[in-house]
Motif scaffolding. Structure first.
Motif, PDB file in Angstrom:
ATOM      1  N   GLN A  89       8.196  34.084  18.934  1.00 39.25           N
ATOM      2  CA  GLN A  89       7.849  35.372  19.533  1.00 39.25           C
ATOM      3  C   GLN A  89       6.781  36.098  18.720  1.00 39.25           C
ATOM      4  O   GLN A  89       5.827  36.653  19.282  1.00 39.25           O
ATOM      5  CB  GLN A  89       9.096  36.248  19.658  1.00 39.25           C
ATOM      6  N   GLU A  92       3.461  34.350  19.251  1.00 34.11           N
ATOM      7  CA  GLU A  92       2.895  34.664  20.570  1.00 34.11           C
ATOM      8  C   GLU A  92       2.296  36.064  20.592  1.00 34.11           C
ATOM      9  O   GLU A  92       1.239  36.286  21.182  1.00 34.11           O
ATOM     10  CB  GLU A  92       3.968  34.529  21.646  1.00 34.11           C
ATOM     11  N   SER A  96      -1.726  37.043  21.012  1.00 34.39           N
ATOM     12  CA  SER A  96      -2.139  37.870  22.152  1.00 34.39           C
ATOM     13  C   SER A  96      -2.883  39.138  21.711  1.00 34.39           C
ATOM     14  O   SER A  96      -3.294  39.929  22.558  1.00 34.39           O
ATOM     15  CB  SER A  96      -0.926  38.252  23.003  1.00 34.39           C
TER      16      SER A  96
END
Length: 182
Positions: A89, A92, A96
């Motif tokens: 997580q 990611e 991003s």
């Protein structure tokens, strides 16, 4: 973790019953579990209370070790899955980020963020899991003490509260003295 106090209680009470029955010459045990155990020992031609005593200790030791190993294996498995999920997580979210946010920090910052923050979170998870396990064990011990002898259980609870109060006061006193000398 709640099974461990129950197993230890079974061992302690079993040892007590076997020693009482050997001293009184009485082969019948008070509880049905111990009667069943006594029947098994008689079937195996083990009539000596000493051998029965050591057999119970050995069985309980093995069961306790098995439960402790299972609890630790479960804890490590949960910790591994949590670490994997948190790292994925965080990775990611970092990937991003827009370019301006990404170049405003060094690459080492993001690497430390993924590793250090996950390790801190995992140490909190382990602490919380240990707190829950110890609370469950303490509750089981208190319930067993209350079931066996309410007087003993109440005295154990009162004594425990007195120890908590004493050590809280001692902790405050030591903290004040250490600040005064610092």
């Amino acid at each position: 973790s709640m099974l461990i106090p129950l197993i230890e209680n079974f061992k302690i009470n079993g040892e007590n019953m076997i020693l009482k029955s050997s001293n009184q010459g009485n082969n019948s045990l008070l509880f049905s579990a111990f009667t069943w155990l006594s029947d098994i020992f008689r079937t195996l031609s083990i009539s000596s209370p000493i051998i029965s005593f050591f057999t119970i200790v050995m069985i309980v030791f093995c069961l306790k070790s098995l439960f402790l190993f299972s609890a630790q294996a479960l804890m490590l498995n949960m910790k591994k899955k949590l670490r994997q999920s948190l790292k994925m997580q965080l990775f990611e979210h970092i990937t991003s980020l827009n370019y301006l946010a990404f170049i405003s920090e060094s690459i080492g910052h993001f690497s430390n963020l993924v590793n250090e923050q996950v390790d801190r979170c995992l140490s909190c998870f382990v602490s919380l899991a240990n707190l829950i396990a110890r609370t469950a064990s303490a509750s089981a011990y208190i319930i067993i003490a209350l079931v066996l002898s309410w007087k003993f259980g109440v005295s154990a609870i009162v004594l425990g509260m007195l120890f908590v109060l004493f050590f809280k006061k001692l902790n405050v006193y030591i903290r004040l003295k250490s600040r005064a000398y610092a």
